[in-house]
Design an enzyme around this catalytic site. Sequence first.
Site, short mmCIF file in Angstrom:
data_model
loop_
_atom_site.label_atom_id
_atom_site.label_comp_id
_atom_site.label_asym_id
_atom_site.label_seq_id
_atom_site.Cartn_x
_atom_site.Cartn_y
_atom_site.Cartn_z
N ARG A 1 34.11 -16.68 58.24
CA ARG A 1 32.87 -17.36 58.61
C ARG A 1 32.07 -17.57 57.33
NH1 ARG A 1 30.29 -13.96 62.94
NH2 ARG A 1 31.97 -14.77 64.23
N ARG B 1 24.43 -2.10 63.46
CA ARG B 1 25.24 -3.12 64.10
C ARG B 1 24.87 -4.46 63.49
NH1 ARG B 1 28.74 -5.28 66.40
NH2 ARG B 1 29.54 -5.02 68.52
N LYS B 2 25.54 -5.52 63.92
CA LYS B 2 25.19 -6.87 63.45
C LYS B 2 23.70 -7.14 63.65
CE LYS B 2 27.67 -9.21 66.59
NZ LYS B 2 28.06 -10.29 67.50
N GLY C 1 35.45 -16.46 76.39
CA GLY C 1 36.72 -15.84 76.76
C GLY C 1 36.63 -14.36 77.05
N CYS D 1 30.17 -14.97 72.47
CA CYS D 1 30.03 -15.79 71.27
C CYS D 1 29.57 -17.19 71.62
CB CYS D 1 31.34 -15.88 70.52
SG CYS D 1 31.99 -14.29 70.07
N GLY D 2 30.03 -17.69 72.74
CA GLY D 2 29.67 -19.05 73.16
C GLY D 2 28.37 -19.08 73.96
C1 HEM Z 1 38.07 -13.84 65.93
C2 HEM Z 1 37.10 -14.36 66.66
C3 HEM Z 1 35.83 -13.60 67.03
C4 HEM Z 1 35.63 -12.31 67.25
C5 HEM Z 1 36.61 -11.19 67.16
C6 HEM Z 1 34.23 -12.16 67.61
C7 HEM Z 1 33.62 -10.98 67.93
C8 HEM Z 1 32.39 -10.89 68.53
C9 HEM Z 1 31.85 -9.73 69.13
C10 HEM Z 1 32.55 -8.38 69.19
C11 HEM Z 1 30.62 -10.05 69.64
C12 HEM Z 1 29.67 -9.13 70.38
C13 HEM Z 1 28.92 -8.32 69.45
C14 HEM Z 1 27.89 -7.43 70.06
O1 HEM Z 1 28.20 -6.60 70.88
O2 HEM Z 1 26.73 -7.53 69.68
C15 HEM Z 1 30.37 -11.39 69.32
C16 HEM Z 1 29.23 -12.05 69.62
C17 HEM Z 1 28.91 -13.30 69.14
N1 HEM Z 1 29.74 -14.05 68.35
FE1 HEM Z 1 31.69 -13.70 67.98
N2 HEM Z 1 33.65 -13.34 67.56
C18 HEM Z 1 34.59 -14.25 67.22
C19 HEM Z 1 34.40 -15.57 67.08
C20 HEM Z 1 33.17 -16.19 67.18
C21 HEM Z 1 32.96 -17.60 67.15
C22 HEM Z 1 34.05 -18.65 66.98
C23 HEM Z 1 31.62 -17.81 67.27
C24 HEM Z 1 30.87 -19.12 67.34
C25 HEM Z 1 31.32 -20.16 68.07
C26 HEM Z 1 30.99 -16.53 67.36
C27 HEM Z 1 29.63 -16.31 67.45
C28 HEM Z 1 29.10 -15.23 68.11
C29 HEM Z 1 27.80 -15.20 68.75
C30 HEM Z 1 26.76 -16.31 68.72
C31 HEM Z 1 27.69 -13.99 69.41
C32 HEM Z 1 26.51 -13.59 70.26
C33 HEM Z 1 26.11 -12.24 70.09
C34 HEM Z 1 24.69 -11.91 70.44
O3 HEM Z 1 23.77 -12.70 70.25
O4 HEM Z 1 24.53 -10.77 70.87
N3 HEM Z 1 31.97 -15.57 67.32
N4 HEM Z 1 31.46 -11.87 68.65
S1 SF4 Z 2 35.33 -15.66 70.59
FE1 SF4 Z 2 33.82 -14.13 71.26
S2 SF4 Z 2 33.39 -14.52 73.46
FE2 SF4 Z 2 35.20 -15.67 72.86
S3 SF4 Z 2 36.83 -14.36 73.48
FE3 SF4 Z 2 36.43 -13.89 71.31
S4 SF4 Z 2 34.94 -12.24 71.27
FE4 SF4 Z 2 35.02 -13.07 73.37
#
Ligand code: HEM
Ligand code: SF4
Length: 538
Positions: free
Chosen positions: A72, A181-182, A438, A443-444
């Site tokens: 990213r 955390r993030k 998914g 994330c979406g």
């Molecule tokens: C390998 C692919 C990805 C993994 C493993 C991943 C992992 C994660 C995880 C673990 C969270 C939840 C975090 C939490 O508990 O606070 C999260 C949230 C999020 N991720 Fe991803 N992500 C991936 C791809 C993406 C993509 C492609 C996008 C954008 C289209 C994205 C954007 C976000 C956003 C916006 C959140 C919202 C979290 C929030 O506001 O709390 N991520 N992702």
């Molecule tokens: S990209 Fe984010 S919401 Fe989509 S399947 Fe992966 S961790 Fe879950």
Amino acid sequence: MAERKQWKWADDPSLNKMEFTKLEKDGLDVIETIVNTYSKEGFQSIESSDMDRFKWAGVYQQRPKDGHFMMRVRIPGGILNSEQARVLAKIAEDYGRDLVDVTTRQAVQFHWLTVESLADIFDRLASVGLSSFEACGDCPRQIMGNPLAGIDPHEVLDTRPLVAELEKFFLMNREFSNLPRKYKISISANVHNAAHAQINDLAFTPAKKTIAGEEVIGFHVWVGGGLSAKPHLAKKLDVFCRPEEVIKVAEGVTTLFRDFGYRQKRTHARLKFLVADWGAEKFKDELINLVGELETQGEDLLKGWNGGYFYGIHEQQQAGLYYAGLSVPVGRMNAGELVELAHLADEYGDGTIGTCNTQNVLIRNIPQDKVAAFQAEPLIVNRFKLTPNTFVGYAVSCTGTEYCNLAIVETKERMRSLALYLDDTVTLDTPLRIHMIGCPNSCGQRQIADIGLQGALVKTSAGMVEAFDIHVGGTLEEAQFNRKLNARITVDKLGPFLAQLITLYKEDRSEGEQYWRYVERVGLEKIQSQVDSILQTA
Ligand code: HEM
Ligand code: SF4
């Protein structure tokens, strides 16, 4: 390696495993190891604890963990220039199998990278002032902003300098590279909440206050928003923040999170949990203890929510100049398209490109006499449309099983084809925002969608089948998350099911009524009865 910090939580035996990993070696130190060791010695040489730290370099293993990575790249405030875009495109072409994703927080993602390529990619990014560092990991992430900053007729202040200052302050700052955390920051002075304030850990939104007889334009400050399995809307603090106080306030809030945030369970570590426990009043008091007095709230200048959408040609603040909001279906493009976009930005605009939190893009500063020619460009007519069809235009999707290790179902391609199907099947003259994810991580951002689709599996006689849970009525207008219906729809039935549900709304709504407003008016029970009747006849 930098001197090791003596963090105040270091002796707490109840810390989670990742906390010990971070104490052993700071996440940022992995960058040096990647450059000096792993990119030379290859995938097999990577130590497992360092694999967790790769996130601080902005790199994540992608599914199926066979030596390929997702990266990213931070696009601070969602504005980049054409030179940067060309470098991004070349990276995708050389190392990323020609794939570029725009994300829901305005960043850019690559896939298919190998560890051998990372050192070169870091260099290429640095050569144009870009970075992937801290784009993932427990640290301040990509700063979300208004992609129209500086040209937006609906902003009360140009936030570009503030985004740049925040980025400079936080990026590679070892005071804040080990957060629980993030940590997500958004700043925008657009009165339509262009940077989705309520779903960020820390957000600044436009406000004004008369102080000592003088009207000051500044910000209100929100803390503790976030999605994932336990979503929270941010709480507004009773403070008014002058533009010159933004860094101080951001440093203060981040320090509170660092020192008082929870480090026992990773699922309970985001700032939102601390804010929920403390409440806005105590949080404000603690912030003031740390940074000194702040003015109390002024007048809120937020007026509704634009959803992060900017389609079409629009006047700018600057007379005679226009911006163009373009649709990139589910945020995915190839390197050639990004190069062409950079070319159009140079040819017609001032060379800057905006990335939107709706996974779309925009081009800024087009003089009036060039607008017609711009509109006729093949990329604009055929691909990145100015007026996309309703469903393609308002569809957002996460990555899904294609690359994501956490995914339960496939999403991106499915959302793309579902939107096409709906556009073929239902005619609707208002936007209807559908977000697909998914897994529960969101994330979406499915919680803020009119209709949020979350992947799940169902057991059938033919084995496990992919399906979606349906959530309705999300918005950041009068901020509320969508609510789950009692309906888990298998993927073969999803398109027809949604077409019927949307048709029922279309027939019953008042003129121009948005879906979330309709849900609000008629109530969840009525939507559930619509669902039940569709399922009975299915
Ligand atoms: C390998 C692919 C990805 C993994 C493993 C991943 C992992 C994660 C995880 C673990 C969270 C939840 C975090 C939490 O508990 O606070 C999260 C949230 C999020 N991720 Fe991803 N992500 C991936 C791809 C993406 C993509 C492609 C996008 C954008 C289209 C994205 C954007 C976000 C956003 C916006 C959140 C919202 C979290 C929030 O506001 O709390 N991520 N992702
Ligand atoms: S990209 Fe984010 S919401 Fe989509 S399947 Fe992966 S961790 Fe879950």
